[in-house]
Design a protein around this motif. Sequence first.
Motif, PDB file in Angstrom:
ATOM      1  N   UNK A   6     111.610 -62.351  84.127  1.00 30.19           N
ATOM      2  CA  UNK A   6     112.365 -61.450  83.249  1.00 30.19           C
ATOM      3  C   UNK A   6     111.483 -61.065  82.061  1.00 30.19           C
ATOM      4  N   UNK A   7     111.422 -59.783  81.764  1.00 24.03           N
ATOM      5  CA  UNK A   7     110.687 -59.305  80.591  1.00 24.03           C
ATOM      6  C   UNK A   7     111.509 -58.222  79.908  1.00 24.03           C
ATOM      7  N   UNK A   8     111.221 -58.002  78.643  1.00 27.90           N
ATOM      8  CA  UNK A   8     111.976 -56.998  77.899  1.00 27.90           C
ATOM      9  C   UNK A   8     111.356 -55.614  78.071  1.00 27.90           C
ATOM     10  N   UNK A   9     112.182 -54.606  77.867  1.00 29.00           N
ATOM     11  CA  UNK A   9     111.686 -53.220  77.901  1.00 29.00           C
ATOM     12  C   UNK A   9     110.622 -52.998  76.831  1.00 29.00           C
ATOM     13  N   UNK A  10     110.734 -53.707  75.706  1.00 23.73           N
ATOM     14  CA  UNK A  10     109.764 -53.571  74.621  1.00 23.73           C
ATOM     15  C   UNK A  10     108.383 -54.036  75.098  1.00 23.73           C
ATOM     16  N   UNK A  11     108.345 -55.171  75.822  1.00 23.17           N
ATOM     17  CA  UNK A  11     107.075 -55.677  76.350  1.00 23.17           C
ATOM     18  C   UNK A  11     106.479 -54.695  77.358  1.00 23.17           C
ATOM     19  N   UNK A  45     104.667 -43.564  85.998  1.00 18.62           N
ATOM     20  CA  UNK A  45     103.971 -44.443  86.937  1.00 18.62           C
ATOM     21  C   UNK A  45     103.365 -45.647  86.217  1.00 18.62           C
ATOM     22  N   UNK A  46     102.742 -45.405  85.067  1.00 15.78           N
ATOM     23  CA  UNK A  46     102.126 -46.502  84.310  1.00 15.78           C
ATOM     24  C   UNK A  46     103.196 -47.470  83.816  1.00 15.78           C
ATOM     25  N   UNK A  47     104.336 -46.949  83.411  1.00 18.06           N
ATOM     26  CA  UNK A  47     105.421 -47.848  82.983  1.00 18.06           C
ATOM     27  C   UNK A  47     105.891 -48.714  84.156  1.00 18.06           C
ATOM     28  N   UNK A  48     105.970 -48.124  85.343  1.00 11.78           N
ATOM     29  CA  UNK A  48     106.358 -48.902  86.529  1.00 11.78           C
ATOM     30  C   UNK A  48     105.304 -49.963  86.847  1.00 11.78           C
ATOM     31  N   UNK A  53     103.454 -55.565  86.684  1.00 11.79           N
ATOM     32  CA  UNK A  53     102.467 -56.504  86.166  1.00 11.79           C
ATOM     33  C   UNK A  53     103.136 -57.660  85.425  1.00 11.79           C
ATOM     34  N   UNK A  54     104.123 -57.339  84.618  1.00  7.63           N
ATOM     35  CA  UNK A  54     104.778 -58.356  83.794  1.00  7.63           C
ATOM     36  C   UNK A  54     105.834 -59.169  84.545  1.00  7.63           C
ATOM     37  N   UNK A  55     106.475 -58.557  85.526  1.00  6.93           N
ATOM     38  CA  UNK A  55     107.547 -59.259  86.246  1.00  6.93           C
ATOM     39  C   UNK A  55     107.076 -59.955  87.513  1.00  6.93           C
TER      40      UNK A  55
END
Length: 106
Positions: A6-11, A45-48, A53-55
């Motif tokens: 789980x990660x935040x949208x801010x991260x 695409x980069x946000x996805x 990467x984070x999840x």
Amino acid sequence: MGEVTEVSEVEIQALAERVLGQITELLEAENKYLSDVQQMKMDSHIKAMARRSLTGEGLPDFDADLFDEISVPAMRLSETVTAMFGNLPNKEALLLSIHFEVAKNK
């Protein structure tokens, strides 16, 4: 990959913005640019990619042969950007390469 974290949208947004800033520099170094619509697609695409990467979430399977005609410079840029995340598989670079392939010369 493994378990999804789980990660935040801010991260996610912070990582995406950092990578997008570097993409702008890479494109300028290659004397290329993206139209406004192309840039919106790249941003998404980069946000996805940042989210994956984070999840730890993976990509669905796809046929890598579909990318055989991507130019060497576009693939090189794509691999450079994918490496910025530090933990994404190279097949991410295949998908991202389309954005660099359609970038226009200045």
